[in-house]
Design a protein around this motif. Structure first.
Motif, mmCIF file in Angstrom:
data_model
loop_
_atom_site.group_PDB
_atom_site.id
_atom_site.type_symbol
_atom_site.label_atom_id
_atom_site.label_comp_id
_atom_site.label_asym_id
_atom_site.label_seq_id
_atom_site.Cartn_x
_atom_site.Cartn_y
_atom_site.Cartn_z
ATOM 1 N N GLY A 65 0.807 -1.211 0.000
ATOM 2 C CA GLY A 65 0.000 0.000 0.000
ATOM 3 C C GLY A 65 0.840 1.261 0.000
ATOM 4 O O GLY A 65 2.064 1.219 -0.100
ATOM 5 N N SER A 66 0.140 2.398 0.127
ATOM 6 C CA SER A 66 0.787 3.704 0.067
ATOM 7 C C SER A 66 0.337 4.591 1.216
ATOM 8 O O SER A 66 -0.773 4.437 1.740
ATOM 9 N N LEU A 67 1.212 5.502 1.583
ATOM 10 C CA LEU A 67 0.903 6.554 2.543
ATOM 11 C C LEU A 67 1.625 7.820 2.102
ATOM 12 O O LEU A 67 2.683 7.747 1.464
ATOM 13 N N ARG A 68 1.066 8.966 2.486
ATOM 14 C CA ARG A 68 1.722 10.247 2.228
ATOM 15 C C ARG A 68 1.885 10.976 3.551
ATOM 16 O O ARG A 68 0.896 11.301 4.217
ATOM 17 N N LEU B 220 4.795 -0.142 0.050
ATOM 18 C CA LEU B 220 5.332 -0.244 1.413
ATOM 19 C C LEU B 220 5.567 -1.695 1.806
ATOM 20 O O LEU B 220 4.835 -2.610 1.382
ATOM 21 N N LYS B 221 6.607 -1.889 2.611
ATOM 22 C CA LYS B 221 7.002 -3.208 3.082
ATOM 23 C C LYS B 221 6.954 -3.222 4.614
ATOM 24 O O LYS B 221 7.094 -2.169 5.253
ATOM 25 N N GLY C 22 7.514 13.216 15.320
ATOM 26 C CA GLY C 22 7.424 11.888 14.727
ATOM 27 C C GLY C 22 5.995 11.434 14.486
ATOM 28 O O GLY C 22 5.068 11.850 15.181
ATOM 29 N N THR C 23 5.830 10.578 13.484
ATOM 30 C CA THR C 23 4.532 9.971 13.189
ATOM 31 C C THR C 23 4.761 8.494 12.898
ATOM 32 O O THR C 23 5.697 8.118 12.197
ATOM 33 N N GLN C 24 3.895 7.659 13.476
ATOM 34 C CA GLN C 24 4.075 6.213 13.369
ATOM 35 C C GLN C 24 3.556 5.697 12.031
ATOM 36 O O GLN C 24 2.429 6.009 11.633
ATOM 37 N N VAL C 25 4.369 4.890 11.379
ATOM 38 C CA VAL C 25 3.962 4.171 10.174
ATOM 39 C C VAL C 25 4.104 2.679 10.465
ATOM 40 O O VAL C 25 5.188 2.220 10.850
ATOM 41 N N THR C 26 3.028 1.949 10.292
ATOM 42 C CA THR C 26 3.041 0.507 10.527
ATOM 43 C C THR C 26 2.548 -0.194 9.271
ATOM 44 O O THR C 26 1.456 0.106 8.778
ATOM 45 N N VAL C 27 3.370 -1.108 8.767
ATOM 46 C CA VAL C 27 3.025 -1.850 7.554
ATOM 47 C C VAL C 27 2.833 -3.305 7.936
ATOM 48 O O VAL C 27 3.767 -3.963 8.411
ATOM 49 N N SER C 28 1.648 -3.815 7.726
ATOM 50 C CA SER C 28 1.337 -5.200 8.075
ATOM 51 C C SER C 28 1.571 -6.110 6.874
ATOM 52 O O SER C 28 1.393 -5.715 5.726
ATOM 53 N N SER C 29 1.977 -7.333 7.180
ATOM 54 C CA SER C 29 2.277 -8.290 6.105
ATOM 55 C C SER C 29 1.042 -9.075 5.721
ATOM 56 O O SER C 29 0.015 -9.042 6.369
#
Length: 122
Positions: A16-19, A84-85, A115-122
């Motif tokens: 997926g994507s995030l900005r 995203l990975k 800071g801002t949290q980015v979480t990428v789930s598998s």
């Protein structure tokens, strides 16, 4: 008073994507960058950009997937993150400094966001 405020983080599935956005106030900056820090690791450089936006620099791990940009009218920095990975999971920090030096070193930047949290789930 200088302030950097990040936004746009969240939870996304792999692929997926995030900005991310970073709203700056108090002054303009010759160089801006994104760093990230995963639990138990050191803060690492992600991408940097000069004042004009004409020069950019990326960590090898994000080249071709992330794009850094800035809007000097809005005094805002962006990071478009695509494909995203799970290993991109981290707290992402906005950083700013006076002089563009194409530097991946945190010591080259004088101002930091919270800071801002980015979480990428598998």
């Amino acid at each position: 008073q200088v302030q950097l405020v990040e936004s746009g983080g969240g939870l996304v599935q792999a692929g997926g994507s995030l900005r991310l956005s970073c709203a700056a106030s108090g002054r303009t900056f010759g160089a801006m960058a994104w760093f990230r820090q995963a639990p138990g690791t050191e803060r690492e450089f992600v991408a940097g950009i000069s004042w004009s936006g004409g020069s950019t620099y990326y960590a090898d791990s994000v080249k071709g997937r992330f794009t850094i940009s800035r809007d000097n009218v809005k005094n805002t920095l962006y990071l478009q993150m695509n494909t995203l990975k799970p290993e991109d999971t981290a707290v992402y920090y906005c950083a700013a400094g006076s002089v563009w030096s194409r530097s991946p070193n945190a010591q080259s930047y004088n101002y930091w966001g919270q800071g801002t949290q980015v979480t990428v789930s598998s």
